[in-house]
Design a protein around this motif. Structure first.
Motif, PDB file in Angstrom:
ATOM      1  N   GLU A 106       2.566 -21.473  -5.046  1.00 29.54           N
ATOM      2  CA  GLU A 106       2.759 -20.348  -4.129  1.00 29.54           C
ATOM      3  C   GLU A 106       3.975 -20.612  -3.239  1.00 29.54           C
ATOM      4  OE1 GLU A 106       0.283 -17.854  -0.703  1.00 29.54           O
ATOM      5  OE2 GLU A 106      -0.687 -19.460  -1.834  1.00 29.54           O
ATOM      6  N   GLY A 107       4.835 -19.640  -3.133  1.00 26.03           N
ATOM      7  CA  GLY A 107       6.018 -19.781  -2.299  1.00 26.03           C
ATOM      8  C   GLY A 107       7.267 -20.176  -3.053  1.00 26.03           C
ATOM      9  N   PHE A 108       7.139 -20.496  -4.343  1.00 29.75           N
ATOM     10  CA  PHE A 108       8.306 -20.893  -5.133  1.00 29.75           C
ATOM     11  C   PHE A 108       9.189 -19.664  -5.347  1.00 29.75           C
ATOM     12  CE2 PHE A 108      10.799 -22.328  -8.702  1.00 29.75           C
ATOM     13  CZ  PHE A 108      10.793 -23.712  -8.642  1.00 29.75           C
ATOM     14  N   PHE A 109      10.317 -19.611  -4.660  1.00 28.41           N
ATOM     15  CA  PHE A 109      11.267 -18.501  -4.747  1.00 28.41           C
ATOM     16  C   PHE A 109      10.724 -17.176  -4.228  1.00 28.41           C
ATOM     17  CE2 PHE A 109      13.762 -20.719  -8.311  1.00 28.41           C
ATOM     18  CZ  PHE A 109      14.735 -21.123  -7.429  1.00 28.41           C
ATOM     19  N   ASP A 110       9.727 -17.196  -3.360  1.00 25.91           N
ATOM     20  CA  ASP A 110       9.309 -15.929  -2.752  1.00 25.91           C
ATOM     21  C   ASP A 110      10.510 -15.273  -2.078  1.00 25.91           C
ATOM     22  OD1 ASP A 110       6.693 -15.723  -3.471  1.00 25.91           O
ATOM     23  OD2 ASP A 110       5.906 -16.708  -1.687  1.00 25.91           O
ATOM     24  N   THR A 111      10.588 -13.966  -2.203  1.00 25.80           N
ATOM     25  CA  THR A 111      11.734 -13.237  -1.663  1.00 25.80           C
ATOM     26  C   THR A 111      11.630 -13.097  -0.156  1.00 25.80           C
ATOM     27  OG1 THR A 111      12.120 -12.006  -3.674  1.00 25.80           O
ATOM     28  CG2 THR A 111      12.943 -11.029  -1.659  1.00 25.80           C
ATOM     29  N   ASP A 112      12.685 -13.491   0.509  1.00 26.75           N
ATOM     30  CA  ASP A 112      12.817 -13.246   1.934  1.00 26.75           C
ATOM     31  C   ASP A 112      13.453 -11.866   2.083  1.00 26.75           C
ATOM     32  OD1 ASP A 112      13.495 -13.118   4.599  1.00 26.75           O
ATOM     33  OD2 ASP A 112      14.186 -15.193   4.723  1.00 26.75           O
ATOM     34  N   ILE A 113      12.642 -10.882   2.433  1.00 27.25           N
ATOM     35  CA  ILE A 113      13.123  -9.506   2.527  1.00 27.25           C
ATOM     36  C   ILE A 113      14.267  -9.391   3.536  1.00 27.25           C
ATOM     37  CG2 ILE A 113      12.495  -7.185   3.320  1.00 27.25           C
ATOM     38  CD1 ILE A 113       9.823  -7.558   2.026  1.00 27.25           C
ATOM     39  N   LEU A 114      14.184 -10.164   4.601  1.00 26.07           N
ATOM     40  CA  LEU A 114      15.241 -10.098   5.611  1.00 26.07           C
ATOM     41  C   LEU A 114      16.571 -10.553   5.031  1.00 26.07           C
ATOM     42  CD1 LEU A 114      13.388 -11.450   8.780  1.00 26.07           C
ATOM     43  CD2 LEU A 114      13.428  -9.143   7.818  1.00 26.07           C
ATOM     44  N   ALA A 115      16.517 -11.566   4.144  1.00 28.70           N
ATOM     45  CA  ALA A 115      17.745 -12.032   3.497  1.00 28.70           C
ATOM     46  C   ALA A 115      18.288 -10.980   2.546  1.00 28.70           C
ATOM     47  CB  ALA A 115      17.480 -13.337   2.743  1.00 28.70           C
ATOM     48  N   LEU A 116      17.399 -10.174   1.971  1.00 23.86           N
ATOM     49  CA  LEU A 116      17.829  -9.116   1.069  1.00 23.86           C
ATOM     50  C   LEU A 116      18.465  -7.962   1.832  1.00 23.86           C
ATOM     51  CD1 LEU A 116      17.892  -8.043  -1.857  1.00 23.86           C
ATOM     52  CD2 LEU A 116      15.609  -7.106  -1.470  1.00 23.86           C
ATOM     53  N   VAL A 117      17.894  -7.623   2.962  1.00 22.77           N
ATOM     54  CA  VAL A 117      18.389  -6.486   3.741  1.00 22.77           C
ATOM     55  C   VAL A 117      19.663  -6.849   4.502  1.00 22.77           C
ATOM     56  CG1 VAL A 117      17.852  -4.907   5.640  1.00 22.77           C
ATOM     57  CG2 VAL A 117      16.103  -5.460   3.953  1.00 22.77           C
ATOM     58  N   ALA A 118      19.725  -8.091   5.001  1.00 18.82           N
ATOM     59  CA  ALA A 118      20.838  -8.499   5.854  1.00 18.82           C
ATOM     60  C   ALA A 118      22.090  -8.789   5.045  1.00 18.82           C
ATOM     61  CB  ALA A 118      20.439  -9.725   6.659  1.00 18.82           C
ATOM     62  N   ASP A 119      23.232  -8.404   5.580  1.00 17.68           N
ATOM     63  CA  ASP A 119      24.519  -8.700   4.950  1.00 17.68           C
ATOM     64  C   ASP A 119      25.123 -10.004   5.457  1.00 17.68           C
ATOM     65  OD1 ASP A 119      24.664  -6.460   3.284  1.00 17.68           O
ATOM     66  OD2 ASP A 119      25.411  -5.207   4.911  1.00 17.68           O
ATOM     67  N   THR A 120      24.725 -10.413   6.656  1.00 13.84           N
ATOM     68  CA  THR A 120      25.293 -11.611   7.258  1.00 13.84           C
ATOM     69  C   THR A 120      24.186 -12.450   7.881  1.00 13.84           C
ATOM     70  OG1 THR A 120      25.607 -10.566   9.409  1.00 13.84           O
ATOM     71  CG2 THR A 120      27.413 -10.356   7.814  1.00 13.84           C
ATOM     72  N   SER A 121      24.502 -13.707   8.153  1.00  9.11           N
ATOM     73  CA  SER A 121      23.539 -14.587   8.815  1.00  9.11           C
ATOM     74  C   SER A 121      23.184 -14.046  10.201  1.00  9.11           C
ATOM     75  CB  SER A 121      24.120 -15.993   8.933  1.00  9.11           C
ATOM     76  OG  SER A 121      24.354 -16.545   7.652  1.00  9.11           O
ATOM     77  N   LYS A 122      24.160 -13.455  10.883  1.00  9.43           N
ATOM     78  CA  LYS A 122      23.906 -12.894  12.211  1.00  9.43           C
ATOM     79  C   LYS A 122      22.896 -11.754  12.141  1.00  9.43           C
ATOM     80  CE  LYS A 122      26.179 -10.686  16.161  1.00  9.43           C
ATOM     81  NZ  LYS A 122      27.447 -10.156  16.713  1.00  9.43           N
ATOM     82  N   GLN A 123      23.082 -10.841  11.169  1.00 13.85           N
ATOM     83  CA  GLN A 123      22.140  -9.723  11.027  1.00 13.85           C
ATOM     84  C   GLN A 123      20.762 -10.242  10.634  1.00 13.85           C
ATOM     85  OE1 GLN A 123      23.018  -6.817   7.974  1.00 13.85           O
ATOM     86  NE2 GLN A 123      21.863  -5.217   9.023  1.00 13.85           N
ATOM     87  N   TYR A 124      20.725 -11.286   9.828  1.00 17.58           N
ATOM     88  CA  TYR A 124      19.448 -11.888   9.436  1.00 17.58           C
ATOM     89  C   TYR A 124      18.682 -12.351  10.672  1.00 17.58           C
ATOM     90  CZ  TYR A 124      16.152 -15.189   7.335  1.00 17.58           C
ATOM     91  OH  TYR A 124      15.015 -15.870   6.978  1.00 17.58           O
TER      92      TYR A 124
END
Length: 468
Positions: free
Chosen positions: A286-304
């Motif tokens: 469990e947790g192996f490569f689970d998608t971080d939705i915030l990383a998908l939505v964000a374009d930059t580390s700052k927006q994340y």
């Protein structure tokens, strides 16, 4: 302009099956995975008949000839290993069941890229035999990520690669695919070619295979493609990229069990290919490569970081609402929790905001969030989240027996919030009283250890998310 070519003594062209639905691959894969999961385990002939019927139902396929349907089936099975043979039966693979249940296409493509290698069980045995006799041993996604990571660390700027550079400097060069040339040396070659202003053969047939892998890495959110047609590391996916660069110790080694490659037979290769299919479908923790939705939505580390602070995941976890920050379901629930609190405030009842809470998973009451309407009645919300790199036309989700039972009991107070997350975008569809809507014919439900729900967005309506 001078054209760069791989020296003939080092040239060997890699290739793999190319699905004819590549331009619609995410919609097709999630649809087919769901259909295969619904078919379950059946005798080979019955399974194929049911799958062919499902493929024909896909938009645009009804008038297709049987040969085309057969090609779809074999391509899906060959490249993505959705089907496992067990004696005289066929059944859904682990990867197919995961995708059908979790609807996390980004995670699926991460797992695909992590396991993809040459040679591989997706190739026909005689092709793999040729690869083995040429001692090809290459994991393209890890190699590309390592090269770009090292280049950025050394040069202190963003490092990108084009399809042509990947084709001619990596994929078709035995110095990489057989001899294991370091990624640092490959980057030096690419940089030198740029300085010399060398061009490459851009012909579609030539660059398509390396291009496929780069595109799959984009769908896995590992790379981003810029308008200059170069691919760059996605900096907000550092945790996943670290896993590629530091893999587990179970990577599949075709050569481990081969004592004499010169006498290797097709039957022996077929056995190795079967082992590779099992490896491709390794059941991960469990947790192996689970998608971080915030990383998908964000374009930059700052927006994340801004999104992360907006939904305050740490606080939600501390209160017992979520088990982890990583899973698509957990972050989807936290996003909807934030949405609901903003909604009730905007509707003029800030006094009710504190009553909107996540239900801890341990209680298993059939929904995720207990919210409120402005008249103080309860709104019990089950969140269903899908992640993909491109917009989907897939209007389907699964309710477990417990969730369907809760929907029957709560009637108009039961809501399904269908959250569809794509690169830089959130879409939300709200389905109130799914059981009542099913009985009224407003949506379809197919029994499968609960219910597979198919809805019409025109009837359910899209709502604006109060997040980004």
């Amino acid at each position: 302009m001078t054209i760069y070519n791989v020296p003939s003594k080092h040239y060997f062209r890699l290739h793999h099956p190319r699905p004819r639905f590549k331009n619609d691959i995410e919609n097709v894969l999630i649809y087919i995975a769901s259909e295969i999961a619904a078919i379950g385990k059946k005798p080979i002939k019955d399974f194929i008949l049911d799958l062919d019927f499902a493929i024909k139902k896909y938009p645009g396929n009804l008038s297709k000839k049987q040969k085309t349907i057969n090609n779809w089936r074999t391509e899906i099975d060959a490249l993505f290993s959705f089907i496992i043979q067990e004696g005289s039966y066929l059944k859904p693979s682990i990867r197919a069941l995961e995708l059908a249940t979790n609807q996390d296409l980004v995670k699926f493509f991460k797992l695909f890229c992590y396991h993809f290698q040459y040679p591989g069980g997706f190739l026909k045995p005689h092709i793999n035999l040729e690869y083995l006799k040429n001692r090809i041993n290459f994991r393209p996604c890890s190699y590309i990520l390592e090269m770009l990571s090292e280049a950025e660390e050394k040069e202190g700027v963003r490092a990108g690669i084009s399809k042509t550079e990947a084709t001619h400097c990596i994929f078709n060069d035995l110095r990489v695919t057989r001899d294991g040339r370091s990624s640092k040396d490959t980057w030096k070659l690419i940089r030198a070619n740029r300085q010399k202003d060398l061009d490459y053969d851009w012909t579609g047939d030539v660059v398509r295979y390396a291009g496929d892998i780069l595109d799959y890495m984009v769908q896995a959110n590992l790379l981003v493609k810029r308008p200059n047609n170069k691919y760059y590391i996605n900096q907000v996916e550092s945790i996943s990229i670290h896993r590629f660069l530091n893999p587990t110790n179970d990577l599949f080694d075709y050569y481990k069990g081969i004592s004499d490659i010169s006498s290797l037979t097709l039957d022996e290769v077929k056995e190795l290919d079967s082992e590779w299919v099992a490896y491709f479908n390794t059941e991960r923790e469990e947790g192996f490569f689970d998608t971080d939705i915030l990383a998908l939505v964000a374009d930059t580390s700052k927006q994340y970081q801004e999104l992360k602070s907006l939904i305050d995941l740490d606080r939600i976890i501390a209160e017992g609402g979520l088990s982890s920050t990583g899973s698509i379901g957990s972050i989807g629930e936290s996003l909807i929790l934030t949405h609901e609190k903003k909604r009730i405030v905007q509707e003029g009842r800030p006094d009710l905001e504190h009553l909107i809470k996540l239900i801890p998973t341990m209680y298993a009451i059939g929904y995720d969030i207990n919210s409120r309407d402005i008249d103080e009645t309860h709104r019990n919300i089950e969140v269903k989240t899908t992640s993909s790199s491109t917009p989907l036309a897939f209007m389907r989700f699964h309710l477990t027996p417990n969730e369907w039972s809760a929907a029957e009991s709560n009637k108009e107070r039961y809501y399904v919030y269908r959250l569809m997350v794509t690169k830089g975008s959130l879409k939300l569809f709200v389905i109130q009283d799914p059981v009542g809507n099913y009985k009224n014919g407003n949506l379809s439900a197919i029994p499968r250890n609960g219910m597979d729900i198919i809805f019409d967005p025109k009837k359910c309506g899209e709502e604006e998310t109060l997040l980004i």
